[in-house]
Design an enzyme around this catalytic site. Sequence first.
Site, PDB file in Angstrom:
ATOM      1  N   ASN A  10      76.612 112.430 -71.540  1.00 21.51           N
ATOM      2  CA  ASN A  10      77.021 111.345 -70.647  1.00 21.51           C
ATOM      3  C   ASN A  10      76.857 111.872 -69.223  1.00 21.51           C
ATOM      4  OD1 ASN A  10      78.234 109.334 -69.214  1.00 21.51           O
ATOM      5  ND2 ASN A  10      80.289 109.607 -70.065  1.00 21.51           N
ATOM      6  N   LYS A  12      76.987 110.397 -66.466  1.00 24.36           N
ATOM      7  CA  LYS A  12      77.834 109.733 -65.461  1.00 24.36           C
ATOM      8  C   LYS A  12      77.036 109.508 -64.166  1.00 24.36           C
ATOM      9  CE  LYS A  12      81.881 111.736 -67.634  1.00 24.36           C
ATOM     10  NZ  LYS A  12      83.276 112.123 -67.567  1.00 24.36           N
ATOM     11  N   HIS A  99      84.383 103.354 -71.583  1.00 24.67           N
ATOM     12  CA  HIS A  99      84.743 104.702 -71.136  1.00 24.67           C
ATOM     13  C   HIS A  99      86.012 104.609 -70.269  1.00 24.67           C
ATOM     14  CE1 HIS A  99      84.690 108.569 -69.165  1.00 24.67           C
ATOM     15  NE2 HIS A  99      83.897 108.982 -70.138  1.00 24.67           N
ATOM     16  N   GLU A 172      88.334 110.055 -76.766  1.00 22.80           N
ATOM     17  CA  GLU A 172      88.374 110.904 -75.577  1.00 22.80           C
ATOM     18  C   GLU A 172      89.764 110.844 -74.948  1.00 22.80           C
ATOM     19  OE1 GLU A 172      84.173 111.397 -73.847  1.00 22.80           O
ATOM     20  OE2 GLU A 172      84.918 109.500 -73.099  1.00 22.80           O
TER      21      GLU A 172
HETATM   22  P1  PGA Z   1      83.594 115.868 -69.858  1.00 19.14           P
HETATM   23  O1  PGA Z   1      83.395 114.289 -69.972  1.00 19.14           O
HETATM   24  O2  PGA Z   1      82.790 116.497 -70.959  1.00 19.14           O
HETATM   25  O3  PGA Z   1      83.115 116.227 -68.508  1.00 19.14           O
HETATM   26  O4  PGA Z   1      85.053 116.137 -70.057  1.00 19.14           O
HETATM   27  C1  PGA Z   1      83.323 113.649 -71.209  1.00 19.14           C
HETATM   28  C2  PGA Z   1      83.233 112.153 -71.022  1.00 19.14           C
HETATM   29  O5  PGA Z   1      83.868 111.635 -70.103  1.00 19.14           O
HETATM   30  O6  PGA Z   1      82.524 111.464 -71.760  1.00 19.14           O
END
Ligand code: PGA
Length: 252
Positions: A10, A12, A99, A172
């Site tokens: 992901n 982002k 999310h 998550e």
């Molecule tokens: P992270 O994010 O691995 O940086 O904790 C995971 C996500 O938000 O999907």
Amino acid sequence: MKKIRYYFANWKMFQSFSAVKKFTKQALRDDLFLHPDKNTYIGIAASYEHLYYVEQKLKKSAVHVGAQDCSNVIAGPYTGQVSVQSLSELNLSFCIIGHSEVRQYLGQSNELIALKFKLLLAANISPIFCIGQTLAQQQAGFTCQVLFDQLEAILDTLSSYHGTTKIFIAYEPIYAIGSGILPKTEELQEVFSFLQSLFVQLPIAKNVMFLYGGSVCDAALPQLAEIKGISGFLIGKASIDFQELKKIVESK
Ligand code: PGA
């Protein structure tokens, strides 16, 4: 038969276009990304403006490309939104929805996310439906209730769905995202057992996969490997660096 392990990056809003170009170049030179074994699935959720480029480039690899969100309506005067139809025309394999960053910063409700879920399934794009509780909710003993409330919104669609598109439920815990904090093994096992018990009755249960997300990195994998019911991972920060993502995929 060995089960498939799913690794979803992901990205982002971490990268600019130049970083994305560098990553795809590295992937196209790497055997793991070009020819992973048949039990390894690698997916990359790029941001909208990079999707066409990433999909076109990684076509030559075994990497699947997906989006980080989509609109809850089919088409029309919705400035700034991206339709499922557009994602479908880009040949995307999956789309993250719900999310916690989208729920929190854009105020998206369970009902609105459930509409996206329905549209994605109708377009044969795998939804990665994210759920998770805050630390305060967990400490108050509400974890399973919060997760159930989030899932309840898609239960009708799930119960009446007879297609074969894979559905991913990404658990998550909000406090674990981007913090370097991993929940305790017992807490995770409790949640994944709860999720499995909820879905086992559904006719499409075999097409539902559970992912874990929140500070996944290669050092976390031995602990995560102990938990039954996890089919793969949603990886944020650690997935933008090509070598780090490769280490995670290799350390299965
Ligand atoms: P992270 O994010 O691995 O940086 O904790 C995971 C996500 O938000 O999907």
